[in-house]
Design an enzyme around this catalytic site. Structure first.
Site, PDB file in Angstrom:
ATOM      1  N   HIS A  15      39.791  38.329  32.300  1.00  0.00           N
ATOM      2  CA  HIS A  15      38.719  37.229  31.880  1.00  0.00           C
ATOM      3  C   HIS A  15      37.991  37.587  30.668  1.00  0.00           C
ATOM      4  CE1 HIS A  15      36.951  40.063  34.514  1.00  0.00           C
ATOM      5  NE2 HIS A  15      35.588  39.579  34.191  1.00  0.00           N
ATOM      6  N   HIS A  45      34.558  38.398  30.240  1.00  0.00           N
ATOM      7  CA  HIS A  45      33.584  39.224  30.648  1.00  0.00           C
ATOM      8  C   HIS A  45      33.543  40.416  29.696  1.00  0.00           C
ATOM      9  CE1 HIS A  45      31.866  37.234  34.234  1.00  0.00           C
ATOM     10  NE2 HIS A  45      31.262  36.533  33.345  1.00  0.00           N
ATOM     11  N   ASP A  63      33.038  43.746  29.922  1.00  0.00           N
ATOM     12  CA  ASP A  63      33.486  44.904  30.274  1.00  0.00           C
ATOM     13  C   ASP A  63      34.977  44.712  30.480  1.00  0.00           C
ATOM     14  OD1 ASP A  63      32.717  43.158  32.452  1.00  0.00           O
ATOM     15  OD2 ASP A  63      33.032  44.773  34.107  1.00  0.00           O
ATOM     16  N   HIS A  64      35.574  43.718  30.183  1.00  0.00           N
ATOM     17  CA  HIS A  64      37.017  43.829  30.215  1.00  0.00           C
ATOM     18  C   HIS A  64      37.681  43.193  28.864  1.00  0.00           C
ATOM     19  CE1 HIS A  64      37.261  43.371  34.540  1.00  0.00           C
ATOM     20  NE2 HIS A  64      36.238  43.263  34.471  1.00  0.00           N
ATOM     21  N   HIS A  91      36.157  33.962  40.404  1.00  0.00           N
ATOM     22  CA  HIS A  91      34.941  34.802  40.033  1.00  0.00           C
ATOM     23  C   HIS A  91      33.986  33.651  39.399  1.00  0.00           C
ATOM     24  CE1 HIS A  91      33.210  38.330  38.587  1.00  0.00           C
ATOM     25  NE2 HIS A  91      33.441  38.060  37.163  1.00  0.00           N
ATOM     26  N   ASP A 140      38.330  40.383  38.044  1.00  0.00           N
ATOM     27  CA  ASP A 140      37.353  40.443  38.983  1.00  0.00           C
ATOM     28  C   ASP A 140      37.638  39.178  39.790  1.00  0.00           C
ATOM     29  OD1 ASP A 140      36.488  42.690  37.591  1.00  0.00           O
ATOM     30  OD2 ASP A 140      34.543  41.671  36.896  1.00  0.00           O
ATOM     31  N   HIS A 181      36.876  49.785  39.717  1.00  0.00           N
ATOM     32  CA  HIS A 181      35.796  48.705  39.489  1.00  0.00           C
ATOM     33  C   HIS A 181      34.607  48.872  40.389  1.00  0.00           C
ATOM     34  CE1 HIS A 181      33.820  44.873  38.182  1.00  0.00           C
ATOM     35  NE2 HIS A 181      34.491  45.173  36.897  1.00  0.00           N
TER      36      HIS A 181
END
Length: 324
Positions: free
Chosen positions: A62, A64, A66-67, A139, A210, A268
């Site tokens: 996805h 976000h 942090d990914h 998510h 997530d 995570h």
């Protein structure tokens, strides 16, 4: 198939844990696949035994930060080094526009082909050895999990037994290795499966992050040799998990249990469970093992060699009462 965890923290990096990225090394074909690419992933690769020159595919769950914040830096470095032939990237709609904007505003141009594939639930990649299936998770933004399936292989061909039967070598051996039935010149009918060992069952890996607990994750993890699942929160903080649509340790364990997974590796983790706090990471591991005993907790640079199973081997399923 060897899994290396390059980042196991959620949201932000810590001194000991970088943000999300998992590498899958396929030594039989000298390839490296990445799943998510948080900021600093290229530095983590340099600190590991992985070879960035083998990078061929990147799967993003996805959008976000942090990914994905490490994606552009990694691709740019690969171009400057000039040692990558081609990279295929798979992820949600919007990923291609994101990379194009990064390239445009940073004046970065790749010296090798980069192709972005917008994924939807179903098979997103397949060749003669592997397939990768994408599934919807639950998510705050559109998020997908991935299931990597290695195709079954015929067992080892017994050359000595073939010689004892006075089967002439050559093209016939190839047919028998594939399990085919062959009629020899003397009229004998030989079943190739009689000369081969037990079928080697293809290994299966599921990657789910997530997400809050959902049927999509259970489906992706069905009968998997290993499930990599996020466990951002402790069970005590389940209200926060539902609000933010992240998983607790118990949700990750229940996913593994419901899917008859062989092994669960959690990742995570929220920095709130650092040593010295009321709840620590060791407590999260105990929570998960109370439901699914065959659970491990990932740390940065942890490696796991996915074992093979023979056709006769079955997974052990441990029954446990649902606890959330």
């Amino acid at each position: 198939m060897q899994i290396t965890f390059l980042g196991t923290s959620s949201g932000v990096p810590t001194r000991a844990r970088n943000v999300s990225s998992v590498a899958l090394r396929l030594p039989q074909r000298a390839e490296l696949w990445l799943f998510d690419c948080g900021e600093g992933t290229q530095h983590q690769i340099l600190r590991s035994d992985l070879k960035v020159s083998q990078l061929s595919r990147i799967f993003i769950t996805h959008m976000h930060g942090d990914h994905i914040f490490g994606l552009m830096g990694l691709l740019a470095s690969c171009g400057l080094a000039g040692n990558v032939d081609r990279v295929d990237i798979y992820g949600p709609a919007g990923l291609n526009e994101y990379l194009q904007a990064c390239s445009r505003y940073s004046h970065t141009h790749f010296s090798y082909p980069v192709k972005v594939h917008a994924v939807r639930p179903g098979v997103v990649y397949e060749d003669e050895e592997f397939s990768v299936i994408c599934g919807q998770l639950n998510h705050r933004v559109t998020a997908y999990g991935y299931r990597i399936v290695e195709k079954d292989r015929v067992g080892r061909f017994d050359v000595e037994k073939a010689k004892e039967l006075e089967i002439p070598p050559g093209r016939i051996y190839g047919q028998l290795k594939r399990g085919e039935t062959v009629t020899l010149n003397d009229g004998r009918i030989i079943n190739g499966s009689d000369l081969c060992g037990p079928t080697e069952i293809g290994r299966k890996i599921a990657y789910c992050t997530d997400t809050v607990f959902c049927d999509g994750a259970v489906e992706l993890a069905q009968d998997a040799d290993v499930l990599i699942h996020e466990a951002t929160f402790a069970h005590q903080d389940s209200d926060m998990a539902f609000q933010r649509l992240h998983s607790t340790t118990t949700m990750a364990a229940q996913t593994a249990l419901a899917a008859s997974t062989h092994r669960l590796i959690m990742t995570h983790f929220s920095p709130r469970y650092a040593p010295g706090n009321t709840i620590e990471l060791k407590d999260l591991l105990l929570e998960a093992r109370a439901i699914f005993p065959n659970t491990d907790m990932a740390h940065d640079f942890m490696t796991y060699e996915v074992p093979r199973r023979r056709k006769s081997e079955k997974l052990k399923v441990v029954s446990a009462e649902k606890k959330y």
